[in-house]
Design a protein around this motif. Structure first.
Motif, short mmCIF file in Angstrom:
data_model
loop_
_atom_site.label_atom_id
_atom_site.label_comp_id
_atom_site.label_asym_id
_atom_site.label_seq_id
_atom_site.Cartn_x
_atom_site.Cartn_y
_atom_site.Cartn_z
N GLY A 112 0.71 -1.39 -0.15
CA GLY A 112 -0.11 0.00 0.05
C GLY A 112 0.76 1.27 0.04
N LEU A 113 1.86 1.27 0.63
CA LEU A 113 2.79 2.46 0.75
C LEU A 113 3.21 3.01 -0.35
CD1 LEU A 113 3.80 4.62 2.76
CD2 LEU A 113 5.80 3.21 3.37
N PRO A 114 3.64 2.02 -1.22
CA PRO A 114 4.49 2.40 -2.58
C PRO A 114 3.35 3.01 -3.43
CG PRO A 114 4.97 0.35 -2.01
CD PRO A 114 4.05 0.62 -0.95
N MET A 115 2.18 2.52 -3.41
CA MET A 115 0.94 3.07 -4.24
C MET A 115 0.68 4.56 -3.85
SD MET A 115 -1.55 -0.21 -4.12
CE MET A 115 -2.94 0.73 -4.74
N LEU A 116 0.84 4.85 -2.28
CA LEU A 116 0.43 6.20 -1.99
C LEU A 116 1.31 7.37 -2.30
CD1 LEU A 116 -1.28 8.05 -0.09
CD2 LEU A 116 0.03 7.09 1.92
N ILE A 117 2.94 6.73 -2.18
CA ILE A 117 3.71 7.41 -2.20
C ILE A 117 3.97 8.03 -3.71
CG2 ILE A 117 6.26 7.50 -2.69
CD1 ILE A 117 6.59 5.93 -0.05
N SER B 199 1.47 8.01 -5.95
CA SER B 199 0.36 8.82 -6.33
C SER B 199 0.62 10.25 -6.08
CB SER B 199 -0.91 8.36 -5.48
OG SER B 199 -1.32 6.79 -6.14
N ILE B 200 1.20 10.37 -4.69
CA ILE B 200 1.38 11.77 -4.26
C ILE B 200 2.52 12.42 -4.96
CG2 ILE B 200 2.40 13.03 -2.35
CD1 ILE B 200 1.10 11.03 -0.41
N ALA B 201 3.65 11.54 -5.49
CA ALA B 201 4.85 11.96 -6.28
C ALA B 201 4.27 12.63 -7.56
CB ALA B 201 5.69 11.00 -6.30
N ALA B 202 3.49 11.89 -8.07
CA ALA B 202 2.70 11.96 -9.66
C ALA B 202 2.11 13.28 -9.35
CB ALA B 202 1.86 10.89 -9.94
N ALA B 203 1.14 13.51 -8.35
CA ALA B 203 0.38 14.52 -8.36
C ALA B 203 1.02 15.88 -8.15
CB ALA B 203 -0.52 14.48 -7.00
N LEU B 204 2.28 15.72 -7.51
CA LEU B 204 3.16 17.03 -7.16
C LEU B 204 4.10 17.01 -8.14
CD1 LEU B 204 3.59 16.64 -3.10
CD2 LEU B 204 1.93 18.25 -4.25
N GLY B 205 4.20 16.32 -9.55
CA GLY B 205 5.18 16.31 -10.24
C GLY B 205 6.44 15.98 -9.88
N LEU B 206 6.90 15.17 -8.64
CA LEU B 206 8.21 14.86 -8.33
C LEU B 206 8.73 13.73 -8.85
CD1 LEU B 206 7.19 15.24 -4.40
CD2 LEU B 206 8.32 16.90 -5.98
N ARG C 21 10.24 7.99 -6.56
CA ARG C 21 9.34 6.73 -6.94
C ARG C 21 9.75 6.01 -5.70
NH1 ARG C 21 7.20 9.78 -9.52
NH2 ARG C 21 6.54 9.49 -11.56
N SER C 22 8.62 5.03 -5.57
CA SER C 22 8.75 4.01 -4.27
C SER C 22 9.92 3.04 -4.45
CB SER C 22 7.43 3.44 -3.96
OG SER C 22 7.08 2.67 -5.22
N VAL C 23 10.20 2.87 -5.71
CA VAL C 23 11.16 1.89 -5.88
C VAL C 23 12.65 1.97 -5.38
CG1 VAL C 23 10.14 0.89 -8.14
CG2 VAL C 23 11.65 2.65 -8.19
N SER C 24 12.81 3.40 -5.09
CA SER C 24 14.18 3.76 -4.52
C SER C 24 14.14 3.45 -2.91
CB SER C 24 14.49 5.10 -4.82
OG SER C 24 13.64 6.03 -4.14
N ILE C 25 13.02 3.09 -2.31
CA ILE C 25 12.98 2.91 -1.11
C ILE C 25 13.69 1.71 -0.62
CG2 ILE C 25 11.50 2.76 1.07
CD1 ILE C 25 9.64 4.47 -0.26
N PRO C 26 14.61 1.37 0.23
CA PRO C 26 15.06 0.25 0.46
C PRO C 26 14.00 -0.82 1.28
CG PRO C 26 15.97 1.78 1.88
CD PRO C 26 15.09 2.37 0.82
N MET C 27 13.96 -2.12 1.00
CA MET C 27 12.98 -3.03 1.56
C MET C 27 13.08 -2.86 2.93
SD MET C 27 11.44 -4.38 -0.92
CE MET C 27 11.73 -4.67 -2.63
N ILE C 28 14.20 -2.55 3.67
CA ILE C 28 14.09 -2.53 5.19
C ILE C 28 13.24 -1.52 5.59
CG2 ILE C 28 16.27 -1.23 5.53
CD1 ILE C 28 16.97 -3.19 7.70
N GLY C 29 13.21 -0.52 4.91
CA GLY C 29 12.12 0.65 5.02
C GLY C 29 10.92 0.37 5.60
N PHE C 30 10.21 -0.53 4.58
CA PHE C 30 9.08 -0.96 4.80
C PHE C 30 8.79 -1.64 6.03
CE2 PHE C 30 9.50 -0.65 0.31
CZ PHE C 30 8.40 0.02 0.04
#
Length: 236
Positions: free
Chosen positions: A77-82, A84-91, A94-103
């Motif tokens: 769920g968190l990658p979808m939220l991140i 979506s927010i990044a796309a809406a703000l034009g950033l 992307r969530s793929v850059s988050i290390p797995m341990i972060g989740f």
């Protein structure tokens, strides 16, 4: 069946390299969980409008669902939220850059926060409310009384439960393998696949977890004795 004692030692040594990962997950989740839990406990204790109700709902939901469910909800769920927010703000993030341990950090912190709130709340309830009233009588504000009188006593009363919480999160860190984080249990499985000696590898993991748990218990016992000496006036 004959135990391969040599491989148990080999596996034990191999597992030591991922102990920092397990400890990082445990410590981060407990510390963040304590901040979340203390905030929720104080909001509920002082019946802060809205926050008190939200805190109660949060605690009920988290305690009523399995820890692995929280991890999977955060992981998917968190990658979808991140994103979506990044796309809406034009950033460009992307969530793929988050290390797995972060989740694992986020999920376990949220889980720990709910249980920690009850630990902190039980500690607060263990302190006589008359002490807060006495502090008000000598001119202290509620914040000053909480910092100097109530919270130290609540922490002392909560130490056994805090120890149990820390041990529980240490053992719960094994679920991080679900999202591809290699911790002690996951490393044991990887080591065992070299020659299919799973029993020896998991036995080494069990011994390592037991050692870490024993260390936590000893440190908690030392802290409890220090608190008792302090409240008897034995420490200046």
């Amino acid at each position: 069946m004959t135990l391969d004692y040599g491989f148990i030692w080999t596996a034990f040594v191999a597992l030591l390299e991922v102990v920092p990962v397990t400890l990082a997950i445990t410590v981060v989740s407990v510390l963040c969980g304590f901040v979340i839990g203390a905030s929720v406990a104080l909001a509920r204790q002082f019946r802060v409008p809205v926050l008190s109700q939200l805190g109660a709902a949060y605690v009920t939901f988290i305690r009523g669902t399995p820890m692995i469910t929280h991890l999977l909800l955060i992981y998917f769920g968190l990658p979808m939220l991140i994103d979506s927010i990044a796309a809406a703000l034009g950033l460009g993030f992307r969530s793929v850059s988050i290390p797995m341990i972060g989740f694992a950090y986020v999920s376990f912190s949220i889980t720990a926060g709910a249980y920690m709130s009850e630990v902190v709340r039980s500690g607060l309830l263990a302190v006589d409310r008359g002490q807060l009233e006495a502090a008000h009588a000598v001119g202290m504000t509620t914040a000053q009384a909480m910092k100097r009188i109530i919270l130290p006593q609540a922490l002392a009363a909560s130490l056994p439960n805090l120890s149990n919480m820390l041990i529980g999160m240490l053992h719960g860190s094994t679920l991080a393998f679900t999202v591809s984080v290699v911790e002690i249990n996951a490393k044991a499985q990887i080591v065992a696949t070299t020659n299919w000696k799973f029993f020896e590898a998991y036995l080494a993991a069990a011994l390592l977890f037991w050692g870490l748990t024993f260390l936590i218990e000893r440190l908690t016992a030392l802290a409890e004795r220090r608190f008792r000496r302090y409240y008897r006036g034995g420490v200046s």
